[in-house]
Scaffold this active site. Structure first.
Site, short mmCIF file in Angstrom:
data_model
loop_
_atom_site.label_atom_id
_atom_site.label_comp_id
_atom_site.label_asym_id
_atom_site.label_seq_id
_atom_site.Cartn_x
_atom_site.Cartn_y
_atom_site.Cartn_z
N ASP A 232 -16.68 2.66 -35.32
CA ASP A 232 -18.11 2.34 -35.15
C ASP A 232 -18.39 1.00 -35.80
OD1 ASP A 232 -18.08 2.73 -37.89
OD2 ASP A 232 -19.61 4.30 -37.91
N ASP A 234 -21.07 -0.62 -38.69
CA ASP A 234 -22.04 -0.21 -39.70
C ASP A 234 -22.78 -1.43 -40.25
OD1 ASP A 234 -20.80 2.66 -40.09
OD2 ASP A 234 -19.12 1.30 -40.40
N ASP A 351 -24.13 2.46 -36.77
CA ASP A 351 -24.91 3.06 -37.86
C ASP A 351 -25.72 1.97 -38.55
OD1 ASP A 351 -24.00 5.59 -37.49
OD2 ASP A 351 -22.90 5.73 -39.39
N1 DCT Z 1 -18.38 6.75 -46.35
C1 DCT Z 1 -18.08 7.53 -47.46
N2 DCT Z 1 -17.90 8.87 -47.32
C2 DCT Z 1 -18.00 9.45 -46.10
C3 DCT Z 1 -18.30 8.68 -44.97
C4 DCT Z 1 -18.48 7.32 -45.12
O1 DCT Z 1 -17.98 7.01 -48.56
N3 DCT Z 1 -17.82 10.76 -46.00
C5 DCT Z 1 -18.56 5.30 -46.51
C6 DCT Z 1 -17.27 4.57 -46.60
C7 DCT Z 1 -17.14 3.84 -45.31
C8 DCT Z 1 -18.56 3.73 -44.79
O2 DCT Z 1 -19.26 4.78 -45.38
C9 DCT Z 1 -18.66 3.77 -43.30
O3 DCT Z 1 -18.10 4.98 -42.79
P1 DCT Z 1 -17.12 4.97 -41.54
O4 DCT Z 1 -17.68 4.13 -40.47
O5 DCT Z 1 -16.81 6.38 -41.22
O6 DCT Z 1 -15.81 4.34 -42.16
P2 DCT Z 1 -15.07 2.97 -41.81
O7 DCT Z 1 -14.22 2.66 -42.99
O8 DCT Z 1 -16.06 1.95 -41.38
O9 DCT Z 1 -14.13 3.40 -40.62
P3 DCT Z 1 -14.10 2.80 -39.14
O10 DCT Z 1 -13.51 1.44 -39.29
O11 DCT Z 1 -13.24 3.71 -38.34
O12 DCT Z 1 -15.51 2.77 -38.64
MG MG Z 2 -17.29 2.23 -39.69
#
Ligand code: DCT
Ligand code: MG
Length: 427
Positions: A232, A234, A351
């Site tokens: 995604d 963010d 997000d």
């Molecule tokens: N986060 C966290 N605990 C969670 C979910 C998310 O601390 N249970 C934090 C860390 C990363 C950030 O929020 C964004 O979440 P993701 O988009 O799920 O992680 P990402 O590292 O950006 O992974 P991706 O590159 O696949 O989007």
């Molecule tokens: Mg992410």
């Protein structure tokens, strides 16, 4: 010299391998040059973990077992595998011998067994078995639907639903998120590139600027850590004047909706109040912010930097939208897939998080990840420093007071940790 028969024996006998193996590994007399690392600290937030991973063969195996455990609601086991994988990710060279792991933290007996299997046979039989298991495959397919978590997937599997066609044929009514997830299944299961993330960033920047000048928008999550793809995109949004961010999200969402950029959105309000909630750690680190979970409709031309925000709605006729009907039910390369790929846009999970400027540094640190890095930061704070860290604040239990910070560097300093930049938080 490299006799590890003790190791195999201990595995067979089901010893408390964690202690036994580690002990044995310490005892082995090995050629020092074979050790990959001398000192590796045990918390991931004390280590520098770049995206350069010399041990993917092992970390992929351990991550798959972590994923399988998490999908089965065995979080403890999941974290143990994630921690083991993270230690190997932080090494500066490939592991070629089990004895090189001597002295490394977080490697329990189960993880060592997997690593040993990969070293000896090129693959872990447990991982191969898991990959092939009907249950794991079904959990992956079903949780691949946006809005479907492991508990729902589990319930459906118990009812004999293992695939998307079976789900579609069942009498289940899906909620709005799940319907959108199913409709855009193919797009949402295809990695998002940095270029796509940047294109969405431009659109979001336009949206926030047009509703409130002076707003700051920051790319967070994996892309801030330097990843080239993600599941995604963010963004963290704030305003330099405290309080100006209040009520911002609905306006941004309305702007995006009016331009036809949103295929789905659900906004949750900021429910964090320091005076009311106190220092107790929120049940989830993530759930208190004003947050918008969305599915963006990213026009193909936006990736080339030629977004025509004013005309998108008109340029996207109804029948083009209908082509998103997922190809999942059909074979790859089916007519439906080919048609779906011709659509002039793709669906992307986005997000948006809004934070008041006073909490910005905590939000930035908490949302940059990786998930394990964040988990380890909170564990370090609690276990080593008697502090509670969230994405909103840091509370010192000993001094009974909040510790303010206006940068990530200050938070690391409060925690007594060396500053680790985002590109080295890829644990
Ligand atoms: N986060 C966290 N605990 C969670 C979910 C998310 O601390 N249970 C934090 C860390 C990363 C950030 O929020 C964004 O979440 P993701 O988009 O799920 O992680 P990402 O590292 O950006 O992974 P991706 O590159 O696949 O989007
Ligand atoms: Mg992410």
């Amino acid at each position: 010299l490299l006799d590890i028969s003790w190791y195999t024996e201990s595995m067979k006998e089901g010893h408390p391998v964690e202690i036994l193996d580690r002990h044995k590994l310490q005892e082995q007399q090995v050629d020092e040059s074979k050790e990959v690392e001398s000192i590796v600290p045990s918390y991931a937030c004390q280590r520098r973990t770049t995206l350069e991973n010399h041990n993917t063969v092992f970390t992929d195996a351990l991550s798959l077992l972590a994923e399988s455990a998490e999908l089965s609601d065995e979080d403890g086991r999941g974290v143990a595998f994630r921690r083991a994988a993270a230690v190997l990710k932080a090494l500066h060279s490939p592991v070629t011998d089990l004895l090189q792991l001597r002295g490394l933290p977080c490697l329990g007996g189960h993880s060592l067994r997997v690593i040993k299997d990969v070293l000896e046979n090129g693959a872990s039989s447990e991982v191969e078995c898991t990959k092939q298991s009907e249950r794991f495959k079904a959990l992956k397919v079903l949780t691949g639907i946006f809005g479907v978590g492991s508990k729902t997937a589990e319930r459906w599997i118990r009812e004999g639903i293992h695939s998307l066609p079976q789900l579609q044929d069942s009498a289940h009514t899906l909620n709005r998120a799940q319907q959108a997830g199913l409709e855009h299944y193919d797009d949402l299961n295809q990695p998002v590139t940095k270029a796509e993330g940047d294109a969405i960033g431009e659109i979001v920047a336009k949206a926030v600027m047009s509703v409130l000048p002076g707003v700051q928008i920051t790319l967070i999550g994996g892309f801030r850590r330097g990843k080239l793809t993600g599941h995604d995109v963010d963004f963290l949004i704030t305003h330099p004047e405290e309080g100006r961010e209040v009520g911002l999200m609905p306006k941004v969402v309305s702007w995006l909706e009016s331009k036809g950029f949103l295929l789905y959105q659900k906004t949750t309000r900021n429910s964090y109040l320091e005076s009311k909630d106190g220092p107790a750690r929120p049940s989830s680190n993530m759930d208190r912010f004003e947050r918008c979970f969305s599915i963006f409709k990213l026009p193909e031309d936006a990736k080339q930097g030629t977004t025509q925000t004013e005309t998108l709605t008109e340029d996207t006729p109804e029948d083009t939208c209908r082509l998103t009907t997922p190809s999942l039910v059909k074979d790859e390369g089916s007519e439906s897939t080919k048609r779906a790929n011709l659509k002039p846009w793709r669906a992307v999970r986005v997000d948006l998080v809004v934070s008041p400027i006073s909490q910005f540094a905590f939000a930035l640190l908490g949302w940059t990840g990786s998930k394990l890095f964040e988990r380890e930061l909170r564990r370090w704070a609690g276990h080593e420093k008697a502090m509670s860290l969230s994405s909103h604040a840091l509370y010192d239990n000993t001094q009974s007071k909040y510790l303010r910070a206006s940068s990530e560097e200050e938070i690391f300093a409060h925690l007594g940790l060396e500053y680790i930049p985002p590109s080295e938080r890829n644990a």
